[in-house]
Design an enzyme around this catalytic site. Sequence first.
Site, PDB file in Angstrom:
ATOM      1  N   ALA A   1       4.015   6.963  -1.363  1.00 54.64           N
ATOM      2  CA  ALA A   1       5.370   7.280  -1.828  1.00 54.64           C
ATOM      3  C   ALA A   1       5.307   8.172  -3.072  1.00 54.64           C
ATOM      4  O   ALA A   1       5.998   9.196  -3.165  1.00 54.64           O
ATOM      5  CB  ALA A   1       6.131   5.997  -2.131  1.00 54.64           C
TER       6      ALA A   1
ATOM      7  N   ILE B   1       0.822  -1.217   0.000  1.00 55.42           N
ATOM      8  CA  ILE B   1       0.000   0.000   0.000  1.00 55.42           C
ATOM      9  C   ILE B   1       0.851   1.260   0.000  1.00 55.42           C
ATOM     10  O   ILE B   1       0.399   2.333  -0.392  1.00 55.42           O
ATOM     11  CB  ILE B   1      -0.943  -0.011   1.231  1.00 55.42           C
ATOM     12  CG1 ILE B   1      -2.061   1.017   1.066  1.00 55.42           C
ATOM     13  CG2 ILE B   1      -0.154   0.205   2.528  1.00 55.42           C
ATOM     14  CD1 ILE B   1      -3.187   0.869   2.086  1.00 55.42           C
ATOM     15  N   LYS B   2       2.112   1.138   0.410  1.00 55.80           N
ATOM     16  CA  LYS B   2       2.977   2.318   0.528  1.00 55.80           C
ATOM     17  C   LYS B   2       3.316   2.942  -0.822  1.00 55.80           C
ATOM     18  O   LYS B   2       3.776   4.093  -0.878  1.00 55.80           O
ATOM     19  CB  LYS B   2       4.271   1.940   1.264  1.00 55.80           C
ATOM     20  CG  LYS B   2       4.068   1.439   2.686  1.00 55.80           C
ATOM     21  CD  LYS B   2       3.580   2.511   3.618  1.00 55.80           C
ATOM     22  CE  LYS B   2       3.594   2.046   5.062  1.00 55.80           C
ATOM     23  NZ  LYS B   2       3.221   3.088   6.011  1.00 55.80           N
ATOM     24  N   ASP B   3       3.077   2.212  -1.922  1.00 54.62           N
ATOM     25  CA  ASP B   3       3.319   2.794  -3.243  1.00 54.62           C
ATOM     26  C   ASP B   3       2.488   4.054  -3.440  1.00 54.62           C
ATOM     27  O   ASP B   3       2.917   5.020  -4.067  1.00 54.62           O
ATOM     28  CB  ASP B   3       2.949   1.799  -4.345  1.00 54.62           C
ATOM     29  CG  ASP B   3       3.892   0.611  -4.417  1.00 54.62           C
ATOM     30  OD1 ASP B   3       4.861   0.571  -3.641  1.00 54.62           O
ATOM     31  OD2 ASP B   3       3.644  -0.282  -5.249  1.00 54.62           O
TER      32      ASP B   3
END
Length: 452
Positions: free
Chosen positions: A47, A42-44
Amino acid sequence: MWYNNILETIGNTPMVKLNKVTKDIPATVLAKIETSNPGNSIKDRMALKMIEDAEKSGKLKPGGTIIEGTSGNTGMGLAIAAVIKGYKCIFTSTDKQSKEKFDALRAFGAEVIVCPTNVEPEDPRSYYSVSSRLEREVPNSWKPNQYDNLSNSQAHYESTGPEIWEQTEGKITHLVAGVGTGGTISGIARYLKEQNPNIKVLGIDTYGSVFKKYKETGEFDKNEIYPYITEGIGEDFLPANVDFSLIDHFEKVTDKDAALMTREIARKEGIFAGNSTGSAIAGVIQMKDMFKEGDVVVVVFPDHGTRYLGKMYNDDWLRDRGFLKDGKLTAHDIIAKKESTEIITIDLDKSVLEAINTIKSLNISQIPVTQKGMVIGKITESDILDALLENPSLKSQPIKNITTAPFPFVDLNTSIDRISAMINKDNIAVLVEDNGKIEIITQYDIINAISA
């Protein structure tokens, strides 16, 4: 149809109904599968959002270097975006993270600096402090600071929240998500509560983290802080992205329950998810009385199981930590059999003479050393003797000059074999947290437990 680059594939992740691991939950439980993002997490989302906002504001300039403290997943999202956009990356992380995460970051050309876990955020060795120092030293660099950069939560307000609302056709009644930086849960919660203020937002925390107590009492209690194994959730400080007003309840989950449930999800649902997902589902099961027939519970599945092959998906790793039963005595059993005594600690700024007097008066051979209530080292009789033989004037100096590495922490379920193997001439004891209280186990305690 095709995409112009891999960044365009971020988001629009699937939602899947869980059937077996949540069979005792009266509600419909849905998993938001974020592993389909290009960086498998999910951090994409955040970021890319942080980078785009920094480009617009001029903080990130062409050819620049991105420097960030990360547990791995944010780093992956930043590294992928950096490849496409032409930036360099330097990441700092902690030695509790899995090796697979570091290898993955390096595969995208990033430099990774591994820092100790068991230090306070302000300590110059911490991964927060090292990344801040590098930002000052490296020309044309930018630190996203995912914890306090509100582009983090904004990314989920703009993308993840609306997706969940649409996929459930507005029927969602509960959101469950792990809380680390706080961006995921706070951003989604803000969007969902704007659509329906009755939606309950349930944050998953871990033992050793400050979130739950702070939410319930408003007190930041450093005594809550101690090392833990669970990755990706919990913190020893309060990130700006954690909006406590949007989170209705925090549920703490043990390292063991999180690790074992991570494996259960793969075996029962066919979903190869990461450690914080196991924590989230274990938390849902603990909270089952909060749900009723007709409720729609959405649980965020943040990352992929490949990041944890050497940990939660490794039997030897689980056995070493006492998470797999082998019928032998555990740390819990040893503590139960020893006399209940208050563990003696000494502050880092106390003098060597004070340490000597403490050891003499209490007839002990070792003392854990603390800084602001957190165990950061140890001092033993032999440490003191060796130091004084070399320099007798050290008596009046603070013990931080001769403090050595701390005794290792073990879980309550760690087997007696594992504990015994950890106790040697360099580590004459281990520490264990039991219901918020730190206990010490020595070789004598092991012998006493076996012979009792």
